[in-house]
Design a protein around this motif. Structure first.
Motif, short mmCIF file in Angstrom:
data_model
loop_
_atom_site.label_atom_id
_atom_site.label_comp_id
_atom_site.label_asym_id
_atom_site.label_seq_id
_atom_site.Cartn_x
_atom_site.Cartn_y
_atom_site.Cartn_z
N MET A 138 35.64 -18.15 18.94
CA MET A 138 35.43 -18.56 17.58
C MET A 138 34.36 -19.56 17.78
SD MET A 138 38.14 -19.35 14.83
CE MET A 138 39.06 -20.67 15.48
N ARG A 139 33.31 -19.48 16.63
CA ARG A 139 32.22 -20.36 16.32
C ARG A 139 31.87 -20.35 15.11
NH1 ARG A 139 26.71 -18.00 19.38
NH2 ARG A 139 25.95 -19.69 18.11
N ASN A 140 31.14 -21.68 14.61
CA ASN A 140 30.49 -21.55 13.39
C ASN A 140 29.14 -20.78 13.23
OD1 ASN A 140 32.38 -22.70 11.87
ND2 ASN A 140 31.61 -24.66 11.84
N ILE A 141 29.08 -19.86 12.13
CA ILE A 141 27.76 -19.38 11.98
C ILE A 141 26.91 -20.69 11.12
CG2 ILE A 141 28.26 -17.19 11.34
CD1 ILE A 141 29.08 -17.63 8.77
N PRO A 142 25.68 -20.61 10.85
CA PRO A 142 24.86 -21.79 10.40
C PRO A 142 25.54 -22.35 9.04
CG PRO A 142 23.34 -20.10 10.98
CD PRO A 142 24.74 -19.69 11.08
N VAL A 143 25.56 -23.62 8.90
CA VAL A 143 26.03 -24.23 7.73
C VAL A 143 24.96 -24.90 6.78
CG1 VAL A 143 27.71 -26.00 6.83
CG2 VAL A 143 28.10 -24.84 8.89
N VAL A 144 24.85 -24.48 5.51
CA VAL A 144 23.87 -24.99 4.48
C VAL A 144 24.45 -25.66 3.48
CG1 VAL A 144 22.18 -24.15 2.97
CG2 VAL A 144 22.38 -22.90 5.10
N ASP A 145 23.90 -26.89 3.16
CA ASP A 145 24.26 -27.95 2.30
C ASP A 145 23.67 -27.51 1.05
OD1 ASP A 145 24.63 -30.04 0.49
OD2 ASP A 145 24.74 -31.41 2.03
N CYS A 148 19.38 -16.45 7.42
CA CYS A 148 18.85 -15.08 7.02
C CYS A 148 18.23 -14.28 7.90
CB CYS A 148 18.34 -15.17 5.74
SG CYS A 148 19.36 -15.68 4.31
N ARG A 149 17.29 -14.84 8.76
CA ARG A 149 16.36 -14.04 9.63
C ARG A 149 17.21 -13.84 10.95
NH1 ARG A 149 10.45 -15.02 9.08
NH2 ARG A 149 10.30 -16.26 7.21
N GLU A 150 18.11 -14.83 11.34
CA GLU A 150 18.80 -14.88 12.56
C GLU A 150 20.11 -14.25 12.86
OE1 GLU A 150 17.30 -15.37 15.71
OE2 GLU A 150 15.22 -15.75 14.23
N TRP A 151 20.92 -14.61 11.64
CA TRP A 151 22.35 -14.09 11.57
C TRP A 151 22.45 -13.30 10.30
CZ3 TRP A 151 26.47 -15.77 14.51
CH2 TRP A 151 26.11 -16.97 15.46
N GLY A 152 21.82 -13.49 9.02
CA GLY A 152 22.17 -12.71 8.08
C GLY A 152 23.61 -13.28 7.34
N PHE A 153 24.14 -14.43 7.88
CA PHE A 153 25.47 -15.09 7.29
C PHE A 153 25.16 -16.64 7.32
CE2 PHE A 153 27.52 -11.08 8.00
CZ PHE A 153 28.64 -11.12 7.26
N PHE A 154 25.68 -17.33 6.79
CA PHE A 154 25.92 -18.56 6.63
C PHE A 154 26.87 -19.20 5.66
CE2 PHE A 154 22.68 -17.58 3.85
CZ PHE A 154 22.78 -18.07 2.42
#
Length: 349
Positions: free
Chosen positions: A47-54, A71-77
Motif C-alpha cells: 500500500m502507498r499513496n497516489i499523488p495528493v493535490v490540495d 494525470c500524466r503519470e498516474w491518471g489518479f490522485f
C-alpha cells in the motif's frame, strides 16, 4: 444494437451480499477469475499513496502543475481541502451502508435491468456465462435533471434523498474546479474542457454505490475487474478503513491508501481523448477482504451524450497527430454496455 435487447439479464441475478452471509467457505465457480486476472496474478506492491493535490492551491493556480503531472503519470490522485465537510462524507457513507443492510426483499424493490442500469444490481454487462465480480451496487442518475428520477432512489433511510442530493451538488462543484485546473494543465483556456463537455447545462452525472461483501476466497476473485472508466472524471468516496482499490502503474498493481475525508479522482477515457493521450485513463480494480465488507461511492462526471469527443486541435502537432477517432459518449457507452466493465479504453487509431 437497440434497447429492446437490453430489457433483462441473461441469467438470474444473485445477490453477492446474501451469498457472503450464507456462510459459504468456497465461492461459486462463476466468481473465480482466470489465474492471470486474480489479485496475485501480477506484481502487487504494498500500500502507498497516489499523488495528493490540495484543491485550495489549485484554485489559485499554485497546484495546477502537480495535478497535471499526476494525470500524466498516474491518471489518479487524491484531493484534500475540497470543500465537502467530513460530516457530510460520513453521513453519505452511513446512508449507503444502511441501505445495503436492509432485507433483500426490500432492496429488490429497486432491482435494475441492463436497459438503464438504474437501481440495485449485482452484475455489469450482458454477456451470458460471464465470470462475475464479488460485489453488489446501486446505480442512479443525477444529471441532467431530466434523467433524475428520485422515485427510483431508495426511500430508506428516510434522509437518503436529501443527503445524496446535497452531496451530489457539492461533487459537481468540485468537478467544475477540477476541469479548470485540468484545462490549464494542458495549456488550454480554463473553460476548454467544460465547454467540450457541453458546458454546465450539458454535463451528465451519475453515481454508483458499491458493496463489497466479505469473501472466503479473496485470492480467487475481485470486487471489480480491471477496467478504465469510460466517462470524464470519477470522484470516489472510499472506505479508508478497508483499502481495496488498486491502480495499474506500469506493470505493478498499487494498492491505494485512502486519506480520511479525502476524495480519490481518476481520469476517464473522454478526458484522455480530449487531451490526445497526455492525460491517462488508467486501469484499476478492486480487491475484496476475507474479514470486512467495504462500501464506496463513485460519482461519474461525463460529457453531454451526443457531442463529438475528439482530441483538442490545440494539442495536435505533426509529431503527435490525433490518436483517437471522433465518437460521441453515447456511442461509446453502447460499446461498454455490450462488453461490460472489462471493456477497454477507446481504441487508438
Amino acid at each position: 444494437m437497440n434497447s429492446s435487447c437490453l430489457q433483462s439479464w441473461p441469467e438470474p441475478v444473485v445477490c453477492v451480499q446474501s451469498l457472503a452471509e450464507s456462510g459459504i467457505s468456497k465461492i461459486p465457480g462463476r466468481y473465480v477469475k482466470p489465474p492471470s486476472q486474480r489479485p496475485d496474478g501480477g506484481t502487487v506492491k504494498k500500500m502507498r499513496n497516489i499523488p495528493v493535490v490540495d484543491m485550495e492551491k489549485v484554485e489559485s493556480g499554485a497546484a495546477v502543475k502537480e495535478m497535471a503531472e499526476a494525470c500524466r503519470e498516474w491518471g489518479f490522485f487524491q484531493i484534500i481541502n475540497h470543500g465537502i465537510s467530513g460530516e457530510m462524507i460520513e453521513c453519505v457513507k452511513e446512508s449507503w451502508k444502511e441501505f445495503f443492510n436492509q432485507p433483500l426483499d426490500l432492496k429488490n424493490q429497486y432491482a435494475n435491468t441492463p436497459a438503464t442500469y438504474e437501481g440495485y444490481g449485482s452484475r455489469l454487462g450482458i454477456e451470458k456465462g460471464a465470470i462475475l465480480d464479488w460485489s453488489d451496487y446501486f446505480f442512479l442518475n443525477f444529471l441532467p435533471l431530466s434523467l433524475r428520477n428520485p422515485t427510483k432512489w431508495p426511500a430508506f433511510p428516510s434522509s437518503f434523498k436529501k443527503v445524496i442530493e446535497e452531496y451530489g451538488d457539492e461533487v459537481v462543484k468540485v468537478c467544475a474546479k477540477l476541469m479548470k485546473g485540468l484545462s490549464m494543465g494542458l495549456g488550454l483556456e480554463e473553460e476548454y474542457l467544460l465547454n467540450a463537455f457541453g458546458g454546465e447545462k450539458g454535463i451528465g452525472g451519475s453515481m454508483r454505490a458499491n458493496m463489497y461483501p466479505k469473501c472466503p476466497q479473496p485470492d480467487l476473485t475481485l470486487g471489480l475487474s480491471s477496467h478504465s472508466d469510460p466517462g470524464g472524471i470519477t470522484i470516489l468516496l472510499a472506505d479508508h478503513n478497508v483499502p481495496g482499490l488498486q491502480v495499474l502503474k506500469g506493470n505493478d498493481w498499487i494498492t491505494v491508501d485512502p486519506i480520511p475525508n479525502a476524495l480519490i479522482v481518476n481520469i476517464g477515457d473522454q478526458i484522455q481523448v480530449l487531451s490526445n493521450g497526455i492525460y491517462k485513463s488508467v486501469k484499476h480494480r478492486v480487491m475484496v477482504n476475507p474479514n470486512k465488507e467495504r462500501v464506496s461511492l463513485a460519482f461519474f462526471y461525463n460529457p453531454k451524450g451526443d457531442l463529438i469527443i475528439e482530441p483538442s486541435k490545440e494539442l495536435l502537432t505533426k509529431e503527435r497527430p490525433s490518436l483517437f477517432p471522433p465518437m460521441t459518449f453515447d456511442e461509446y457507452r453502447l460499446y461498454i454496455r455490450k462488453k461490460g466493465i472489462c471493456g477497454t479504453s477507446k481504441h487508438q487509431q
